[in-house]
Design a protein around this motif. Structure first.
Motif, PDB file in Angstrom:
ATOM      1  N   GLN A  98       0.822  -1.208   0.000  1.00  0.00           N
ATOM      2  CA  GLN A  98       0.000   0.000   0.000  1.00  0.00           C
ATOM      3  C   GLN A  98       0.856   1.257   0.000  1.00  0.00           C
ATOM      4  O   GLN A  98       0.431   2.293  -0.525  1.00  0.00           O
ATOM      5  CB  GLN A  98      -0.937   0.005   1.206  1.00  0.00           C
ATOM      6  CG  GLN A  98      -1.998  -1.086   1.164  1.00  0.00           C
ATOM      7  CD  GLN A  98      -2.971  -0.991   2.320  1.00  0.00           C
ATOM      8  OE1 GLN A  98      -2.725  -0.314   3.307  1.00  0.00           O
ATOM      9  NE2 GLN A  98      -4.094  -1.680   2.191  1.00  0.00           N
ATOM     10  N   LEU A  99       2.054   1.179   0.568  1.00  0.00           N
ATOM     11  CA  LEU A  99       2.928   2.347   0.623  1.00  0.00           C
ATOM     12  C   LEU A  99       3.596   2.636  -0.719  1.00  0.00           C
ATOM     13  O   LEU A  99       4.045   3.759  -0.956  1.00  0.00           O
ATOM     14  CB  LEU A  99       4.007   2.143   1.690  1.00  0.00           C
ATOM     15  CG  LEU A  99       3.520   2.127   3.142  1.00  0.00           C
ATOM     16  CD1 LEU A  99       4.629   1.619   4.061  1.00  0.00           C
ATOM     17  CD2 LEU A  99       3.063   3.505   3.580  1.00  0.00           C
ATOM     18  N   LEU A 100       3.664   1.629  -1.582  1.00  0.00           N
ATOM     19  CA  LEU A 100       4.347   1.767  -2.875  1.00  0.00           C
ATOM     20  C   LEU A 100       3.402   1.389  -4.021  1.00  0.00           C
ATOM     21  O   LEU A 100       3.684   0.483  -4.813  1.00  0.00           O
ATOM     22  CB  LEU A 100       5.605   0.897  -2.903  1.00  0.00           C
ATOM     23  CG  LEU A 100       6.661   1.213  -1.851  1.00  0.00           C
ATOM     24  CD1 LEU A 100       7.696   0.104  -1.770  1.00  0.00           C
ATOM     25  CD2 LEU A 100       7.334   2.554  -2.156  1.00  0.00           C
ATOM     26  N   PRO A 101       2.289   2.060  -4.134  1.00  0.00           N
ATOM     27  CA  PRO A 101       1.330   1.694  -5.195  1.00  0.00           C
ATOM     28  C   PRO A 101       1.931   1.929  -6.578  1.00  0.00           C
ATOM     29  O   PRO A 101       2.659   2.880  -6.808  1.00  0.00           O
ATOM     30  CB  PRO A 101       0.152   2.638  -4.929  1.00  0.00           C
ATOM     31  CG  PRO A 101       0.755   3.824  -4.235  1.00  0.00           C
ATOM     32  CD  PRO A 101       1.864   3.262  -3.388  1.00  0.00           C
ATOM     33  N   GLY A 102       1.613   1.024  -7.468  1.00  0.00           N
ATOM     34  CA  GLY A 102       2.081   1.163  -8.839  1.00  0.00           C
ATOM     35  C   GLY A 102       3.445   0.579  -9.112  1.00  0.00           C
ATOM     36  O   GLY A 102       3.855   0.489 -10.277  1.00  0.00           O
ATOM     37  N   LEU A 103       4.169   0.185  -8.068  1.00  0.00           N
ATOM     38  CA  LEU A 103       5.489  -0.415  -8.255  1.00  0.00           C
ATOM     39  C   LEU A 103       5.372  -1.942  -8.225  1.00  0.00           C
ATOM     40  O   LEU A 103       4.848  -2.499  -7.263  1.00  0.00           O
ATOM     41  CB  LEU A 103       6.466   0.024  -7.167  1.00  0.00           C
ATOM     42  CG  LEU A 103       7.071   1.417  -7.259  1.00  0.00           C
ATOM     43  CD1 LEU A 103       8.064   1.617  -6.120  1.00  0.00           C
ATOM     44  CD2 LEU A 103       7.768   1.614  -8.595  1.00  0.00           C
ATOM     45  N   PRO A 104       5.859  -2.646  -9.232  1.00  0.00           N
ATOM     46  CA  PRO A 104       5.917  -4.106  -9.146  1.00  0.00           C
ATOM     47  C   PRO A 104       6.908  -4.508  -8.050  1.00  0.00           C
ATOM     48  O   PRO A 104       8.076  -4.110  -8.092  1.00  0.00           O
ATOM     49  CB  PRO A 104       6.411  -4.533 -10.527  1.00  0.00           C
ATOM     50  CG  PRO A 104       6.231  -3.345 -11.409  1.00  0.00           C
ATOM     51  CD  PRO A 104       6.357  -2.148 -10.528  1.00  0.00           C
ATOM     52  N   LEU A 105       6.438  -5.266  -7.075  1.00  0.00           N
ATOM     53  CA  LEU A 105       7.281  -5.677  -5.949  1.00  0.00           C
ATOM     54  C   LEU A 105       7.570  -7.169  -6.029  1.00  0.00           C
ATOM     55  O   LEU A 105       6.686  -7.974  -6.320  1.00  0.00           O
ATOM     56  CB  LEU A 105       6.595  -5.367  -4.613  1.00  0.00           C
ATOM     57  CG  LEU A 105       6.224  -3.909  -4.345  1.00  0.00           C
ATOM     58  CD1 LEU A 105       5.583  -3.783  -2.972  1.00  0.00           C
ATOM     59  CD2 LEU A 105       7.450  -3.009  -4.454  1.00  0.00           C
ATOM     60  N   VAL A 106       8.819  -7.524  -5.747  1.00  0.00           N
ATOM     61  CA  VAL A 106       9.239  -8.918  -5.699  1.00  0.00           C
ATOM     62  C   VAL A 106       9.789  -9.185  -4.306  1.00  0.00           C
ATOM     63  O   VAL A 106      10.747  -8.525  -3.866  1.00  0.00           O
ATOM     64  CB  VAL A 106      10.318  -9.223  -6.758  1.00  0.00           C
ATOM     65  CG1 VAL A 106      10.801 -10.664  -6.617  1.00  0.00           C
ATOM     66  CG2 VAL A 106       9.778  -8.971  -8.155  1.00  0.00           C
ATOM     67  N   VAL A 107       9.189 -10.113  -3.590  1.00  0.00           N
ATOM     68  CA  VAL A 107       9.640 -10.463  -2.242  1.00  0.00           C
ATOM     69  C   VAL A 107       9.829 -11.973  -2.175  1.00  0.00           C
ATOM     70  O   VAL A 107       9.044 -12.732  -2.745  1.00  0.00           O
ATOM     71  CB  VAL A 107       8.650  -9.984  -1.165  1.00  0.00           C
ATOM     72  CG1 VAL A 107       8.591  -8.469  -1.113  1.00  0.00           C
ATOM     73  CG2 VAL A 107       7.261 -10.552  -1.382  1.00  0.00           C
ATOM     74  N   ARG A 108      10.855 -12.390  -1.495  1.00  0.00           N
ATOM     75  CA  ARG A 108      11.165 -13.818  -1.338  1.00  0.00           C
ATOM     76  C   ARG A 108      11.593 -14.084   0.101  1.00  0.00           C
ATOM     77  O   ARG A 108      12.225 -13.232   0.742  1.00  0.00           O
ATOM     78  CB  ARG A 108      12.313 -14.232  -2.269  1.00  0.00           C
ATOM     79  CG  ARG A 108      12.014 -14.140  -3.771  1.00  0.00           C
ATOM     80  CD  ARG A 108      11.052 -15.230  -4.211  1.00  0.00           C
ATOM     81  NE  ARG A 108      10.764 -15.176  -5.634  1.00  0.00           N
ATOM     82  CZ  ARG A 108      11.354 -15.939  -6.549  1.00  0.00           C
ATOM     83  NH1 ARG A 108      12.308 -16.795  -6.186  1.00  0.00           N
ATOM     84  NH2 ARG A 108      11.012 -15.862  -7.816  1.00  0.00           N
TER      85      ARG A 108
END
Length: 237
Positions: free
Chosen positions: A23-33
């Motif tokens: 929610q803090l970074l809308p519009g950014l594709p996020l990759v978490v592992r």
């Protein structure tokens, strides 16, 4: 399409650490592992090869999701692993963000962390986790950040993870990394002690210090961390 942002968690944490950042970074594709020995991979042995393979897989996914070279950000252990991977692939990132990961392992903190790691087999991990999570909350973690604090399952991976950092993660890793390197620390974070060494090693350093924040900054000061991440993506090379 914009660049994708990879978020690597710290020791004892998991990819859940970054859930509020959706929610803090809308519009950014996020990759978490999850790193080896953490989160859904609890019980898996933490090794150098397994950790760097995890980073490699995250970068590959980020390339597919985003436009241009991805930005790699890591907190604590995640930051050191990000620097290791960047040193091996110096032209593959648009930017590198080290959050609470600018203490030189060759410095005076090494003995303290080695001693703590030796004590862990004799300490109940759930009681240790409860104590650490109480500190998180008292320092400002609230809402979803407080709800997502981990239990004691990842403590088994901590000695091997710290040993890797101690053995290989000095500021010289950054000497051949040409992309912007953001070094983000809390004012009260012991892990910023050698930020000047890391900045001197990096060809394109950007140093950010968050007032009154500690090593727990991603949970206690998420808006400030998110603002730096947005800027790093916007200014990536």
């Amino acid at each position: 399409m914009t660049r994708a942002l990879i978020l690597l968690h710290g020791t004892r944490m998991s990819r859940r650490q970054w859930r509020p950042y959706e929610q803090l970074l809308p519009g950014l594709p996020l990759v978490v592992r999850d790193l080896p020995g953490h989160g859904d991979r609890a019980g898996e042995e933490f090794t150098r090869d397994a950790a760097l393979t995890t980073v490699e897989e995250a970068v590959d996914e980020a390339r597919r999701l985003g436009d241009g070279k991805p930005v790699l950000a890591g907190h604590s252990l995640g930051g050191y692993l990000g620097a290791m991977w960047a040193a091996q692939h110096p032209h593959d990132l648009g930017a590198l963000v080290l959050i609470g990961a600018t203490a030189d392992p060759a410095g005076p903190l090494t003995g303290l962390y080695r001693g703590f790691a030796r004590l862990l087999p004799y300490v109940d991990p759930e009681r240790m986790a409860a104590a650490m999570n109480l500190i998180f909350r008292r320092l400002g973690a609230k809402g979803e950040h407080a709800e997502l604090l981990p239990d004691g399952t990842a403590y088994a991976a901590l000695p091997a993870a710290w040993q890797l950092v101690i053995d290989e993660c000095g500021p010289d890793l950054l000497r051949e990394v040409p992309c912007p390197v953001w070094m983000v620390n809390g004012q009260l974070d012991q892990m910023r002690i050698h930020v000047r060494r890391f900045a001197a090693a990096a060809p394109d350093p950007h140093v950010v210090t968050v007032p009154r924040a500690t090593h727990l900054m991603p949970a206690t000061h998420p808006e400030q961390v998110a603002a730096v991440l947005r800027e790093a993506v916007a200014k990536a090379g």
